[in-house]
Design an enzyme around this catalytic site. Structure first.
Site, PDB file in Angstrom:
ATOM      1  N   TYR A  16      -7.567 -57.390 -42.464  1.00  0.00           N
ATOM      2  CA  TYR A  16      -6.554 -56.362 -42.665  1.00  0.00           C
ATOM      3  C   TYR A  16      -5.187 -56.852 -42.195  1.00  0.00           C
ATOM      4  CZ  TYR A  16      -4.417 -51.704 -42.632  1.00  0.00           C
ATOM      5  OH  TYR A  16      -3.606 -50.623 -42.859  1.00  0.00           O
TER       6      TYR A  16
ATOM      7  N   SER B 108       1.942 -52.450 -42.383  1.00  0.00           N
ATOM      8  CA  SER B 108       1.316 -51.775 -41.238  1.00  0.00           C
ATOM      9  C   SER B 108       1.855 -52.395 -39.963  1.00  0.00           C
ATOM     10  CB  SER B 108      -0.208 -51.943 -41.289  1.00  0.00           C
ATOM     11  OG  SER B 108      -0.816 -51.531 -40.073  1.00  0.00           O
TER      12      SER B 108
END
Length: 252
Positions: free
Chosen positions: A152, A139
């Site tokens: 995350y 990401s």
């Protein structure tokens, strides 16, 4: 070898970016086994594949489930040429770090980082037979952050490091790369039939590319990275975000 003889395994393939990857590869002629924890949506997607899709229910955080995923994908397809580690807990917001419970932190590590490790561990012997490829899903949050996203971000940063480590360990037999998506609009890829509200002009215009991304943008890059055309590409992180990580943003 044409695509119709090649087999891919996509984790987290029932919804979101994974669903776009599954559809794209199937449309391109691949046989695609895909896993997910959402059995009804996964089974419904597999029924649309005209024999080219196989759904396998399972959680990538469970080594027992992962062993079964890889075994069933191989039994069904007769070989394994590519693995796309897409499964993950996509919600980055976990609140202030001083209030983040250890079990919430650990669950994200188990799914987002340990999962790709387990899938690689169990698929490598099969991939090595056919000089296959692995694509991991990181990401842009591995490179930049919003507040309260520590768990995350940590998992996605780990994916980038895991990718280049695997590439060095497994080369030249297996190539390993990762993709770091930015804003990808997955709302129409959740397996439902509800109408989706259009995004706003500012949503699109803030991107240097002029629009928000779609799962098919990511899927097209996956398709390239697992193809022979990418035979000289390994250990890399490909950012696909419409240019946002290169854009300076200051409050006026």
């Amino acid at each position: 070898m044409n695509h119709s003889e090649r087999v891919a395994l996509v984790t987290g393939g029932a919804k979101g970016i994974g669903r776009g990857i599954v559809r794209h590869l199937a449309d391109d002629g691949w046989k695609v086994a895909f896993s997910d924890v959402d059995a009804p949506v996964g089974e419904a997607l597999a029924e649309t594949g005209e024999g080219r899709l196989k759904f396998i229910h399972g959680d990538v955080a469970s080594e027992t489930d992962v062993e079964q995923m890889v075994r069933l994908a191989h039994q069904w397809g007769g070989r394994l040429d590519a693995v796309i580690n897409n499964a993950g807990i996509a919600d980055p917001e976990t609140g202030p770090v001083e209030e983040l419970a250890l079990d919430r932190w650990q669950r994200r590590l188990d799914v987002n980082l340990t999962g790709p490790f387990l899938v690689a561990k169990h698929s490598v012997p099969l991939l090595r037979k056919h000089r296959g490829a692995i694509v991991n899903m990181a990401s842009t949050r591995a490179l930049q952050s919003e507040p309260n996203t520590e768990a995350y971000a940590a998992t996605k940063g780990g994916i980038v490091a895991l990718t280049h480590s695997l590439a060095i360990s497994l080369g030249p037999d297996i190539r390993v790369n990762c993709i770091s998506p930015g804003w990808i609009d997955t709302r129409a890829f959740q397996g439902g039939s509800e109408p989706v509200e259009p995004l706003t002009k500012p949503d699109h215009q803030q991107h240097p590319a002029g629009r928000v991304g779609t799962p098919y943008d990511v899927a097209a890059l996956v398709s390239f990275l697992i193809s022979p055309q990418a035979g000289f590409v390994t250990g890399q992180n490909f950012v696909i975000d419409g240019g946002m990580v290169r854009k300076m943003i200051y409050e006026e």
